[in-house]
Write a protein that holds these residues in place. Structure first.
Motif, PDB file in Angstrom:
ATOM      1  N   TRP A 170       0.845  -1.195   0.000  1.00 21.68           N
ATOM      2  CA  TRP A 170       0.000   0.000   0.000  1.00 21.68           C
ATOM      3  C   TRP A 170       0.887   1.254   0.000  1.00 21.68           C
ATOM      4  O   TRP A 170       1.861   1.359   0.737  1.00 21.68           O
ATOM      5  CB  TRP A 170      -0.930  -0.013   1.202  1.00 21.68           C
ATOM      6  CG  TRP A 170      -1.835   1.174   1.325  1.00 21.68           C
ATOM      7  CD1 TRP A 170      -1.911   2.038   2.367  1.00 21.68           C
ATOM      8  CD2 TRP A 170      -2.794   1.627   0.373  1.00 21.68           C
ATOM      9  NE1 TRP A 170      -2.862   3.006   2.134  1.00 21.68           N
ATOM     10  CE2 TRP A 170      -3.424   2.780   0.919  1.00 21.68           C
ATOM     11  CE3 TRP A 170      -3.197   1.183  -0.891  1.00 21.68           C
ATOM     12  CZ2 TRP A 170      -4.415   3.487   0.247  1.00 21.68           C
ATOM     13  CZ3 TRP A 170      -4.189   1.882  -1.559  1.00 21.68           C
ATOM     14  CH2 TRP A 170      -4.790   3.017  -0.997  1.00 21.68           C
ATOM     15  N   LYS A 171       0.534   2.220  -0.844  1.00 25.34           N
ATOM     16  CA  LYS A 171       1.373   3.398  -1.080  1.00 25.34           C
ATOM     17  C   LYS A 171       1.593   4.258   0.160  1.00 25.34           C
ATOM     18  O   LYS A 171       2.565   5.034   0.217  1.00 25.34           O
ATOM     19  CB  LYS A 171       0.769   4.250  -2.188  1.00 25.34           C
ATOM     20  CG  LYS A 171      -0.652   4.736  -1.897  1.00 25.34           C
ATOM     21  CD  LYS A 171      -1.244   5.470  -3.096  1.00 25.34           C
ATOM     22  CE  LYS A 171      -2.663   5.935  -2.824  1.00 25.34           C
ATOM     23  NZ  LYS A 171      -3.250   6.636  -3.998  1.00 25.34           N
ATOM     24  N   ALA A 172       0.745   4.154   1.155  1.00 27.06           N
ATOM     25  CA  ALA A 172       0.906   4.965   2.371  1.00 27.06           C
ATOM     26  C   ALA A 172       2.151   4.581   3.156  1.00 27.06           C
ATOM     27  O   ALA A 172       2.605   5.341   4.016  1.00 27.06           O
ATOM     28  CB  ALA A 172      -0.328   4.814   3.263  1.00 27.06           C
ATOM     29  N   SER A 189      -0.774  -9.340  -4.375  1.00 29.58           N
ATOM     30  CA  SER A 189      -1.322  -9.682  -5.693  1.00 29.58           C
ATOM     31  C   SER A 189      -0.548 -10.835  -6.334  1.00 29.58           C
ATOM     32  O   SER A 189      -1.012 -11.445  -7.291  1.00 29.58           O
ATOM     33  CB  SER A 189      -1.282  -8.460  -6.619  1.00 29.58           C
ATOM     34  OG  SER A 189       0.051  -8.058  -6.869  1.00 29.58           O
ATOM     35  N   LYS A 190       0.641 -11.138  -5.770  1.00 27.15           N
ATOM     36  CA  LYS A 190       1.473 -12.205  -6.320  1.00 27.15           C
ATOM     37  C   LYS A 190       1.770 -13.323  -5.316  1.00 27.15           C
ATOM     38  O   LYS A 190       1.967 -14.470  -5.704  1.00 27.15           O
ATOM     39  CB  LYS A 190       2.819 -11.632  -6.815  1.00 27.15           C
ATOM     40  CG  LYS A 190       2.689 -10.628  -7.940  1.00 27.15           C
ATOM     41  CD  LYS A 190       4.072 -10.119  -8.350  1.00 27.15           C
ATOM     42  CE  LYS A 190       3.976  -9.129  -9.504  1.00 27.15           C
ATOM     43  NZ  LYS A 190       5.325  -8.616  -9.898  1.00 27.15           N
TER      44      LYS A 190
END
Length: 257
Positions: A170-172, A189-190
């Motif tokens: 997550w970008k945060a 996701s992987k």
């Protein structure tokens, strides 16, 4: 002041001060409930103790009403009072988890149900959580947003610098290393476990436990934090005598039980 018998009061006692000041009689009486857990209630002391005890035992509101013989409204109110005690107790703490050589898993999750019980849209409340791998010490807090501006101050407040933090991508969390943390990512996701063996299984499992303990009928947003606080309080003290632990927390908040 002295504790004296008071036959004119349902509690049977009162605090009383009788002194002579400059030749004049001075008399002050105060209820034994003043500034205590029992204050501003019309229930007997025995009923309040029973309500508190059965709540600590995790008894349902319906069974508590039956055991203590109180109304549904009264049972709901005391359930709320007990949850508020848990919430205040947790909020007043200023200790941090983690530290050098310690690993903390962090994540966000949305509490709620699929709208109309179908589809993928979830109506509910975002919660940010962290758990220390070594001790399983944890904390969760409801948040309105899960951006860096919201989450970074919470991380800095509750996780000690030098900690190894494991999160998803997550970008945060991209700037955690700039703030004194060792940051490791798992791309969900992987994979569920990265090449170094890092994972977020403990915090994921904690979400499942927390959601299972939330009321089946849903929770109003204004009450969500107190229900979450009750889960965290019970989780922290599991295996202990909860009634004794609760009395200590009540004493710390009110000054006396």
């Amino acid at each position: 002041m002295k504790l004296v018998i008071a036959n004119d009061r349902s509690d049977g006692f009162k605090w009383e001060c009788r002194r002579q000041i400059k030749g004049k009689r001075h008399r002050v009486e105060i209820s034994i409930r003043k500034d205590s857990w029992f204050g501003k209630s019309n229930l007997t002391l025995a009923e309040i103790v029973k309500l508190t005890y059965w709540w600590c035992k995790g008894v349902s509101q319906e069974d508590i009403r039956h055991e203590v013989n109180v109304s549904e409204h009264t049972a709901v109110d005391w359930d709320s009072f007990c949850r508020e005690t848990c919430e205040v107790t947790l909020l007043e703490r200023d200790d941090k988890i983690g530290g050098a050589g310690k690993t903390v898993q962090i994540d966000e999750s949305k509490f709620g149900k699929r709208k109309y019980h179908r589809g993928h849209k979830v109506e509910g409340q975002w919660v940010f959580g962290r758990i220390e791998e070594e001790s399983r010490r944890c904390f969760m807090v409801a948040v309105e947003k899960r951006d860096e501006k919201t989450l970074l101050p919470l991380i800095q407040r509750h996780i000690a610098e030098g900690s190894t933090i494991i999160s998803d991508c997550w970008k945060a969390y991209v700037n955690l290393e700039k703030h004194g943390y060792v940051h490791k990512c798992v791309n969900h996701s992987k994979e569920f476990v990265n090449a170094d063996g890092d994972h977020t299984n403990k915090i994921e499992g904690h979400w499942r436990q927390a959601k299972a303990k939330m009321p089946d009928f849903g929770v109003r947003k204004s009450m969500f934090s107190s229900h979450l606080a009750e889960f965290l309080w019970r989780y922290e003290h599991k295996g202990n005598e909860l009634f004794e632990k609760f009395l200590i927390d009540v004493k710390n908040i009110y000054g006396n039980f």
